[in-house]
Every structure is written in C-alpha cells, then in structure tokens.
Design a protein around this motif. Structure first.
Motif, PDB file in Angstrom:
ATOM      1  N   GLY A 115     -17.271 -20.075 -32.588  1.00  0.00           N
ATOM      2  CA  GLY A 115     -17.182 -20.495 -31.199  1.00  0.00           C
ATOM      3  C   GLY A 115     -18.234 -19.864 -30.305  1.00  0.00           C
ATOM      4  N   ARG A 116     -19.127 -19.071 -30.889  1.00  0.00           N
ATOM      5  CA  ARG A 116     -20.199 -18.459 -30.095  1.00  0.00           C
ATOM      6  C   ARG A 116     -21.254 -19.501 -29.741  1.00  0.00           C
ATOM      7  N   SER A 117     -21.636 -19.488 -28.473  1.00  0.00           N
ATOM      8  CA  SER A 117     -22.638 -20.437 -27.983  1.00  0.00           C
ATOM      9  C   SER A 117     -24.049 -19.935 -28.274  1.00  0.00           C
ATOM     10  N   VAL A 118     -24.999 -20.836 -28.128  1.00  0.00           N
ATOM     11  CA  VAL A 118     -26.411 -20.464 -28.269  1.00  0.00           C
ATOM     12  C   VAL A 118     -26.760 -19.393 -27.237  1.00  0.00           C
ATOM     13  N   LEU A 119     -26.273 -19.563 -26.021  1.00  0.00           N
ATOM     14  CA  LEU A 119     -26.529 -18.574 -24.971  1.00  0.00           C
ATOM     15  C   LEU A 119     -26.043 -17.191 -25.398  1.00  0.00           C
ATOM     16  N   THR A 120     -24.852 -17.117 -25.951  1.00  0.00           N
ATOM     17  CA  THR A 120     -24.310 -15.835 -26.404  1.00  0.00           C
ATOM     18  C   THR A 120     -25.192 -15.221 -27.481  1.00  0.00           C
ATOM     19  N   TRP A 121     -25.588 -16.006 -28.463  1.00  0.00           N
ATOM     20  CA  TRP A 121     -26.428 -15.475 -29.542  1.00  0.00           C
ATOM     21  C   TRP A 121     -27.774 -14.996 -29.014  1.00  0.00           C
ATOM     22  N   ILE A 122     -28.350 -15.729 -28.086  1.00  0.00           N
ATOM     23  CA  ILE A 122     -29.628 -15.319 -27.502  1.00  0.00           C
ATOM     24  C   ILE A 122     -29.457 -13.990 -26.759  1.00  0.00           C
ATOM     25  N   LEU A 123     -28.384 -13.856 -25.995  1.00  0.00           N
ATOM     26  CA  LEU A 123     -28.147 -12.609 -25.261  1.00  0.00           C
ATOM     27  C   LEU A 123     -27.875 -11.439 -26.201  1.00  0.00           C
ATOM     28  N   LEU A 124     -27.195 -11.695 -27.305  1.00  0.00           N
ATOM     29  CA  LEU A 124     -26.936 -10.639 -28.283  1.00  0.00           C
ATOM     30  C   LEU A 124     -28.226 -10.148 -28.929  1.00  0.00           C
ATOM     31  N   LYS A 125     -29.206 -11.026 -29.009  1.00  0.00           N
ATOM     32  CA  LYS A 125     -30.510 -10.644 -29.555  1.00  0.00           C
ATOM     33  C   LYS A 125     -31.112  -9.506 -28.734  1.00  0.00           C
ATOM     34  N   ALA A 127     -24.880  -9.735 -21.163  1.00  0.00           N
ATOM     35  CA  ALA A 127     -26.277  -9.394 -20.864  1.00  0.00           C
ATOM     36  C   ALA A 127     -26.374  -7.980 -20.295  1.00  0.00           C
ATOM     37  N   ALA A 128     -25.447  -7.624 -19.435  1.00  0.00           N
ATOM     38  CA  ALA A 128     -25.471  -6.292 -18.815  1.00  0.00           C
ATOM     39  C   ALA A 128     -25.160  -5.191 -19.826  1.00  0.00           C
ATOM     40  N   THR A 129     -24.334  -5.474 -20.816  1.00  0.00           N
ATOM     41  CA  THR A 129     -23.983  -4.432 -21.790  1.00  0.00           C
ATOM     42  C   THR A 129     -25.138  -4.085 -22.702  1.00  0.00           C
ATOM     43  N   LYS A 130     -26.127  -4.932 -22.779  1.00  0.00           N
ATOM     44  CA  LYS A 130     -27.285  -4.664 -23.624  1.00  0.00           C
ATOM     45  C   LYS A 130     -28.276  -3.727 -22.948  1.00  0.00           C
ATOM     46  N   CYS A 131     -28.034  -3.352 -21.709  1.00  0.00           N
ATOM     47  CA  CYS A 131     -28.938  -2.457 -20.986  1.00  0.00           C
ATOM     48  C   CYS A 131     -28.779  -1.019 -21.464  1.00  0.00           C
TER      49      CYS A 131
END
Length: 101
Positions: free
Chosen positions: A19-29, A63-67
């Motif tokens: 159920g993960r979206s493309v947006l989610t996968w891109i942000l996880l990158k 996105a913020a947690t990747k900072c």
C-alpha cells in the motif's frame, strides 16, 4: 523519475502490495529534489494525504523524519524540510488529522 512522470504521470498513482505510494518510496529514499516532489503532488494529489501503512506517517511527516540523519548534509536537510513544507501546503488540514488519529 522525472522523465517517467512526464511520459506517464499516472505512475505516480501506483502503490506496491503493502500500500506504499510512489511518493512514500521517493521520500524514504531521502535525497529528493523539490521539483520531483512537486511533480508527484501534481500527478497524484491524493497521495499527499495517504498514511504510509508501515510507519503510519503522512508524507510530510515522513519527509521531516529524514532530516538530520548521520549521512545527511546541511543542503540535503534543507531540501527535506522544504519538501515537508511543500507537502504540508498541499493539504493544510493535515496536521489536524494527524493529531486526531
């Protein structure tokens, strides 16, 4: 990814089997351009308010947690914060929803 979105913007609406979206996968990158995030929002506006089924975070929060990760640079952190802000702007009432859940 930008070329793919230009040729077939509907790919932004695809989710994987979890159920993960493309947006989610891109942000996880992690290191994602603001331009790519903006294009994904235009191609799939509904993905901005979709909870990640694994982390239970909205894309703006993800996105913020990747900072400030050990491998990140100051410029990369600035891009991540900008992306988080852009995602929040796309769905202004998102934080209200996040607090209620």
């Amino acid at each position: 990814m930008m070329c793919l979105l230009e040729a077939a913007p509907e790919v932004a609406k695809i989710s994987d089997r979890t159920g993960r979206s493309v947006l989610t996968w891109i942000l996880l990158k992690g290191n994602v351009s603001t331009e790519l995030v903006e294009r994904l929002i235009l191609a799939s506006p509904e993905s901005v308010s979709q909870l990640d089924p694994i982390t239970r975070l909205y894309p703006a929060l993800l996105a913020a947690t990747k900072c400030s990760s050990p491998e990140s640079s100051g410029a990369a952190d600035a891009d991540r914060l900008t992306n988080s802000f852009i995602l929040l702007q796309a769905v202004p009432d998102l934080m209200k929803r996040a607090v209620r859940k």
